[in-house]
Design an enzyme around this catalytic site. Structure first.
Site, PDB file in Angstrom:
ATOM      1  N   GLU A 161      31.580  39.311   3.188  1.00 53.58           N
ATOM      2  CA  GLU A 161      32.033  39.645   4.539  1.00 53.58           C
ATOM      3  C   GLU A 161      32.005  38.504   5.571  1.00 53.58           C
ATOM      4  O   GLU A 161      31.220  38.538   6.530  1.00 53.58           O
ATOM      5  CB  GLU A 161      31.209  40.809   5.092  1.00 53.58           C
ATOM      6  CG  GLU A 161      31.278  42.060   4.262  1.00 53.58           C
ATOM      7  CD  GLU A 161      30.580  43.253   4.919  1.00 53.58           C
ATOM      8  OE1 GLU A 161      29.853  43.061   5.905  1.00 53.58           O
ATOM      9  OE2 GLU A 161      30.779  44.369   4.440  1.00 53.58           O
ATOM     10  N   GLU A 375      31.316  47.870  -1.777  1.00 55.16           N
ATOM     11  CA  GLU A 375      30.351  48.653  -0.993  1.00 55.16           C
ATOM     12  C   GLU A 375      31.076  49.835  -0.372  1.00 55.16           C
ATOM     13  O   GLU A 375      32.205  49.697   0.118  1.00 55.16           O
ATOM     14  CB  GLU A 375      29.751  47.848   0.173  1.00 55.16           C
ATOM     15  CG  GLU A 375      28.724  46.829  -0.198  1.00 55.16           C
ATOM     16  CD  GLU A 375      28.199  46.054   1.007  1.00 55.16           C
ATOM     17  OE1 GLU A 375      28.129  46.628   2.116  1.00 55.16           O
ATOM     18  OE2 GLU A 375      27.870  44.872   0.821  1.00 55.16           O
TER      19      GLU A 375
HETATM   20  C1  BGP Z   1      27.778  45.696   5.077  1.00 57.34           C
HETATM   21  C2  BGP Z   1      26.827  44.693   4.486  1.00 57.34           C
HETATM   22  C3  BGP Z   1      25.627  45.302   3.833  1.00 57.34           C
HETATM   23  C4  BGP Z   1      25.088  46.528   4.517  1.00 57.34           C
HETATM   24  C5  BGP Z   1      26.169  47.472   4.983  1.00 57.34           C
HETATM   25  C6  BGP Z   1      25.697  48.603   5.874  1.00 57.34           C
HETATM   26  O1  BGP Z   1      28.479  45.113   6.104  1.00 57.34           O
HETATM   27  O2  BGP Z   1      27.484  43.917   3.530  1.00 57.34           O
HETATM   28  O3  BGP Z   1      24.691  44.289   3.645  1.00 57.34           O
HETATM   29  O4  BGP Z   1      24.100  46.263   5.414  1.00 57.34           O
HETATM   30  O5  BGP Z   1      27.188  46.800   5.679  1.00 57.34           O
HETATM   31  O6  BGP Z   1      25.581  48.154   7.182  1.00 57.34           O
HETATM   32  P1  BGP Z   1      24.400  48.539   8.123  1.00 57.34           P
HETATM   33  O7  BGP Z   1      23.166  48.176   7.364  1.00 57.34           O
HETATM   34  O8  BGP Z   1      24.589  47.740   9.357  1.00 57.34           O
HETATM   35  O9  BGP Z   1      24.513  49.983   8.384  1.00 57.34           O
END
Ligand code: BGP
Length: 475
Positions: A161, A375
């Site tokens: 990302e 993800e």
């Molecule tokens: C994505 C990242 C992850 C994870 C996820 C959830 O952007 O790659 O590492 O953290 O988001 O986000 P958050 O933890 O801010 O809810």
């Protein structure tokens, strides 16, 4: 389409800083997050996280027991090279060798990301991705990883990302270096990361290793909140900076004419520009021919309204529903859509946006080869009752997204796997430990793991390759 292919990967995702803990063990150097989370007022840190550094064997056994056949891990750069650019730490290499071997032993295929937000502190303090020297250091780190692990790791991603690194670090200000509304720096960061990405792809291809390499992008749907031209324009501008800019670089090998002009329009309204150095585009062009896959993270879509005021922002990092504010000068405002439900952290739940993005990739970037959903998942305040966790809303969230993935596959999009975020509960970067995503609940005091209802449900799907309803599962 009712069924997933036999070789579809049902995986779980993690990231080094969010799960490993053991931040001072075995010679690991600090990364930017260690320093950021030690500042006064910080609500949490990654010192223990999910203690994956010590518990990876248990987690991989559990993954195997629940039919999970892939895991996204990332390699902590500062475990391998403590200051990012100097001596190699052999204990770091040993840890990842043990971890990778354990994945393979449990039939959980490792999908390894080289950079998941955790730049070594030494390089971060010299400007992170705004200082072009980091590109050489990153490529050296990548080479060391390929040399040591490339015989067994068959799926590599250069970055996780770039848009989040840029947006959260330089626009929202909830990631280090915690700068707000500096869109020119965000764009320069992404471009420099593209050069590092492209050089790493070229290196990997020259090493003739037996695997594939790609990148993981967060792709957010951008929908106008109404038919008004200014709302449509706001959606277009947000889409260009958040999605198109990076997709063009990775899969077209150039910033398309319209993308280039739109980015400059946004930059002009924010009184800045960005620099493309001699030779950058040749390298980016070469890598776009060789990239093997797109890892797509999809959580949410945004609803845009035209906005010509000054930038303003409030990040909901506590799960107090309805507190988010997001309006950017020269782009637009993200507003709530009364017809679309949100999570407690104000993320709209809009699974159709995932489908729209998948078919768009096939249409606009026909050389994409294959996609992994790298993800997807739902942040939720899980209730722990007598050792049982009924996370039915999370199951519903994932089920709806699976339905749209199957629809996209039916329409010819080549989606080869799905990695739920997250395998077990982890540290959430800007939210802490109460925003849980895992299939496995982690009691952060004892570090004990408990399968949630979603884990049992996921297991059934992984086994039957068919979508089952939440009612077919008992805890
Ligand atoms: C994505 C990242 C992850 C994870 C996820 C959830 O952007 O790659 O590492 O953290 O988001 O986000 P958050 O933890 O801010 O809810």
């Amino acid at each position: 389409m009712k069924q997933f292919a036999d070789d579809f990967i049902f995986g779980g995702a993690t990231a080094a800083f969010q799960v490993e803990g053991a931040t001072k063990e075995d010679g690991r150097g600090p990364c930017c997050w260690d320093e950021y989370m030690s500042r006064p007022g910080s609500r949490f840190n990654g010192d223990k996280a999910s203690d994956f550094y010590h518990k990876y064997k248990d987690d991989l056994e559990l993954a195997n027991e629940f039919g999970i056949n892939g895991i996204r891990i990332s390699i902590s750069w500062s475990r391998i090279i403590p200051d990012g650019s100097g001596e190699v730490n052999h204990k770091g290499i040993d840890f990842y060798n043990r971890l990778i071997d354990e994945c393979i032993k449990n039939d959980v295929e490792p999908f390894v990301t080289l950079h998941h937000f955790d730049t070594p502190l030494g390089l971060f303090e010299k400007g992170d991705w705004l200082n072009r020297d980091i590109i050489t250091h990153f490529v050296r780190f990548a080479k060391i990883c390929f040399e040591h692990f490339g015989d067994r790791v068959k799926k590599w991603a250069t970055f996780n990302e770039p848009w989040s690194v840029a947006q959260n670090g330089y626009i929202i200000g909830n990631f280090p270096p915690s700068i707000k509304f500096d869109i020119p720096k965000a764009v320069q960061t992404m471009h420099n990361m593209m050069v590092a990405h492209a050089k790493t792809i070229n290196l990997y291809k020259n090493m003739n290793l037996p695997g594939e390499i790609g990148i993981v992008h967060t792709l957010e749907g951008k929908c106008p909140i109404s038919d008004k031209p200014e709302d449509k324009r706001a959606a277009y501008l947000d889409d260009t900076i958040a999605n198109k800019f990076m997709l063009d670089a990775c899969f077209k090998g150039e910033y398309g004419k319209d993308t280039w002009e739109t980015i400059h329009e946004i930059l002009e309204k924010n009184h800045g520009t960005f620099t493309v150095y001699d030779g950058d585009m040749d390298i980016i062009q070469a890598a776009a021919k060789d990239i093997d896959f797109l890892g797509m993270n999809y959580y949410s879509s945004h609803f845009l309204q035209g906005y010509d005021g000054e930038s303003k922002m409030h990040h909901n990092g506590t799960g107090e529903k309805g507190t988010s504010v997001f309006a950017l000068q020269g782009i637009g405002a993200r507003v709530s859509n009364p017809n679309v439900e949100t999570t407690d952290w104000d993320w709209p739940i809009y699974p159709q946006g995932m489908y729209d993005m998948l078919v768009r990739i096939k249409r606009d970037y026909p050389n994409y080869k294959k996609i992994y959903i790298a993800e997807n998942g739902m942040g939720y305040k899980d209730d722990f009752v007598d050792g049982k966790i009924d996370d039915t809303p999370r199951i519903e969230y994932i089920r709806k997204h699976f339905t749209y993935i199957l629809k996209a596959i039916q329409e010819g999009v080549n989606v080869k796997g799905y990695y739920v975020w997250s395998l077990m509960d982890v540290l959430s970067w800007s939210n802490g430990y109460n925003k849980r995503y895992g299939l496995f609940y982690v009691d952060f005091e004892t570090q004990k793991r408990y399968p949630k209802k979603s884990a049992y449900w996921f297991k059934k799907i992984a086994k039957t390759k068919r979508l089952v309803s939440v009612d077919d599962v008992e805890i």
